[in-house]
Design an enzyme around this catalytic site. Structure first.
Site, mmCIF file in Angstrom:
data_model
loop_
_atom_site.group_PDB
_atom_site.id
_atom_site.type_symbol
_atom_site.label_atom_id
_atom_site.label_comp_id
_atom_site.label_asym_id
_atom_site.label_seq_id
_atom_site.Cartn_x
_atom_site.Cartn_y
_atom_site.Cartn_z
ATOM 1 N N GLY A 52 -38.765 -4.309 -75.384
ATOM 2 C CA GLY A 52 -37.834 -5.118 -76.159
ATOM 3 C C GLY A 52 -38.023 -4.850 -77.638
ATOM 4 C CG ASP A 115 -32.715 -2.947 -66.107
ATOM 5 O OD1 ASP A 115 -33.327 -3.830 -66.741
ATOM 6 O OD2 ASP A 115 -32.248 -3.132 -64.959
ATOM 7 C CB ALA A 116 -37.301 -3.540 -69.811
ATOM 8 C CB VAL A 144 -37.628 -8.800 -72.229
ATOM 9 C CG1 VAL A 144 -36.275 -8.617 -71.545
ATOM 10 C CG2 VAL A 144 -38.377 -7.475 -72.269
ATOM 11 C CB ALA A 145 -34.165 -12.310 -75.368
ATOM 12 C CE1 TYR A 243 -35.447 -21.336 -77.017
ATOM 13 C CE2 TYR A 243 -37.647 -22.281 -76.891
ATOM 14 C CZ TYR A 243 -36.824 -21.177 -76.915
ATOM 15 O OH TYR A 243 -37.359 -19.922 -76.813
ATOM 16 C CB VAL A 283 -31.468 -15.663 -88.479
ATOM 17 C CG1 VAL A 283 -30.024 -15.394 -88.058
ATOM 18 C CG2 VAL A 283 -31.540 -16.927 -89.334
#
Length: 405
Positions: A52, A115-116, A144-145, A243, A283
């Site tokens: 990522g 693709d991880a 990774v998100a 969250y 951000v």
């Protein structure tokens, strides 16, 4: 070569094109903002894998690792190439710029696009570690998100959602109108239903991180004393309803539980360790999608100003702790905390006061809207100081060639 004059075109916080020169300059600015180590990195630095690596904290981890620790190794991301109608994704251009920096620094860093979550990527990475980097991996950073993940064993595709758990969540959020003026609105998000929690945990929890470690361990590629860290976030009580107490929070809790499991496994097998690193607010392309986070971050910047710690400085601290250049400092849950500057009682009290007072009429006085709006644009290479956006730029930049050191 395709050259175009690019202007920001967006739908909310999502931009249709990215600016290659702006993305490159942004990466260069991050490199300059990262402090160099006092003694300089070793000539033959440790081998690291960053999963990522093209955006947000993963990008900061890659750049800080290069500069603070002199890493070599592999960086994995999933980006789209330029087409006739569209530029490449911003991460594509940021990766190209990062590769230039690594090359100039004399570091052999391979950039893979794919693709991880797949076993094919895990095999490709393992083969490279074995054939190109001496068969031993010293560090793995997991950042990774993603909205979806396909389990490589079952073939099942899971989709993550942003929902509260138990009841609907009503929160304030920040949007910008067509003229760039900030507006504060209330948005209600319905509660998680069915298997929403399980689906989100399957995507954003620790399952894939654990598969990476087990895959590399099974190939005998983890060095003695190997360390791995998964990047995470806790955030403010102001945003915890959507969250940390929501579906994403359940995934983060699973990630932290996975860290404990992996730590025990690594300690027994290679004398290694696994932990999560809790980062502060920033951000990012991921964070702007979460209701309330934009408003919170704008208010936080309004309170802290230049004392808001950017990702590159946070990740420099992480690398110092991982490599032993600075003491490893863990909280009671075994997590590295890079967010303490954000969550002090005095800072959160002022942010909470501003949150309560925030309306469309007052927001310009309470939050740093100019900074926040520019930060969103900079995610796509716009509003970067020093770039002349009236000049046509080449958009068909190639992915870094890893067939040669």
């Amino acid at each position: 070569m395709s050259e175009r004059v690019l202007v920001p075109r967006n739908r909310g916080f999502l931009f249709l094109d990215s600016h290659p020169a702006g993305c490159g300059k942004l990466v260069g600015d991050m490199w300059q903002a990262c402090p160099a180590p006092v003694d300089g990195p070793e000539d033959d630095g440790p081998v690291a894998l960053v999963i990522g690596s093209s955006a947000g904290y993963g990008l900061a981890a890659t750049l800080a690792g290069l500069k603070r620790a002199g890493i070599r190794g592999i960086a994995v991301s999933f980006e789209k190439a330029p087409t006739v109608r569209r530029t490449a994704t911003a991460g594509w251009y940021r990766t190209a710029a990062t590769a230039d920096i690594a090359r100039a620094a004399g570091r052999d860093l391979v950039f893979l696009n794919g693709d991880a979550f797949s076993d094919a990527m895990k095999d490709e990475v393992a083969d490279l570690i074995e054939q190109r980097f001496g068969g031993r991996l010293d560090y793995l950073i997991y950042s990774v998100a993603a909205p979806r993940r396909t389990d490589p064993v079952t073939g099942t595709t899971y989709a993550s959602v942003l929902k509260p758990i138990g009841r609907a969540n009503l929160t304030k959020t920040l949007v910008f109108d067509d003229e760039g003026r900030g507006e504060v609105r209330e948005v209600e998000t319905g509660p998680a239903e069915g298997d929403d929690v399980e689906q989100t945990v399957a995507v954003m929890g620790g399952a894939d991180w654990e598969r990476w470690i087990e895959h590399l361990l099974g190939r005998g590629l983890l060095a003695d004393g190997f360390s791995t860290a998964a990047l995470s976030y806790i955030g403010s009580p102001l945003t915890e309803g959507i969250y940390r107490q929501g579906t994403i929070g359940a995934a983060k809790s699973h990630l932290e539980a996975t860290a404990c499991t992996l730590h025990e496994r690594l300690d027994k097998t290679v004398g290694g360790r696994a932990m999560t690193s809790v980062n502060g607010a920033a951000v990012t392309q991921s964070s702007t999608a979460i209701p309330g986070i934009a408003l919170y971050t704008g208010l936080l910047r309004g309170v802290l100003g230049e004392n808001l710690v950017p990702p590159i400085r946070q990740l420099a601290s992480l690398w110092d702790q991982l490599t032993g250049a600075a003491p490893l400092t863990l909280d009671d849950e075994g997590r590295i905390r890079l967010d303490t500057w954000e969550l002090t009682d005095d800072v959160q009290a002022v942010v909470a006061e501003r949150w309560e007072a925030a309306t469309t009429a007052t927001i310009a006085d309470l939050a740093d809207l100019e900074w926040f709006r520019a930060e969103v644009q900079r995610l796509y290479g716009f509003s970067v100081p020093g770039i002349d956006y009236s000049v046509a730029v080449a958009t068909d930049i190639s992915w870094p060639d890893h067939t040669r050191p």
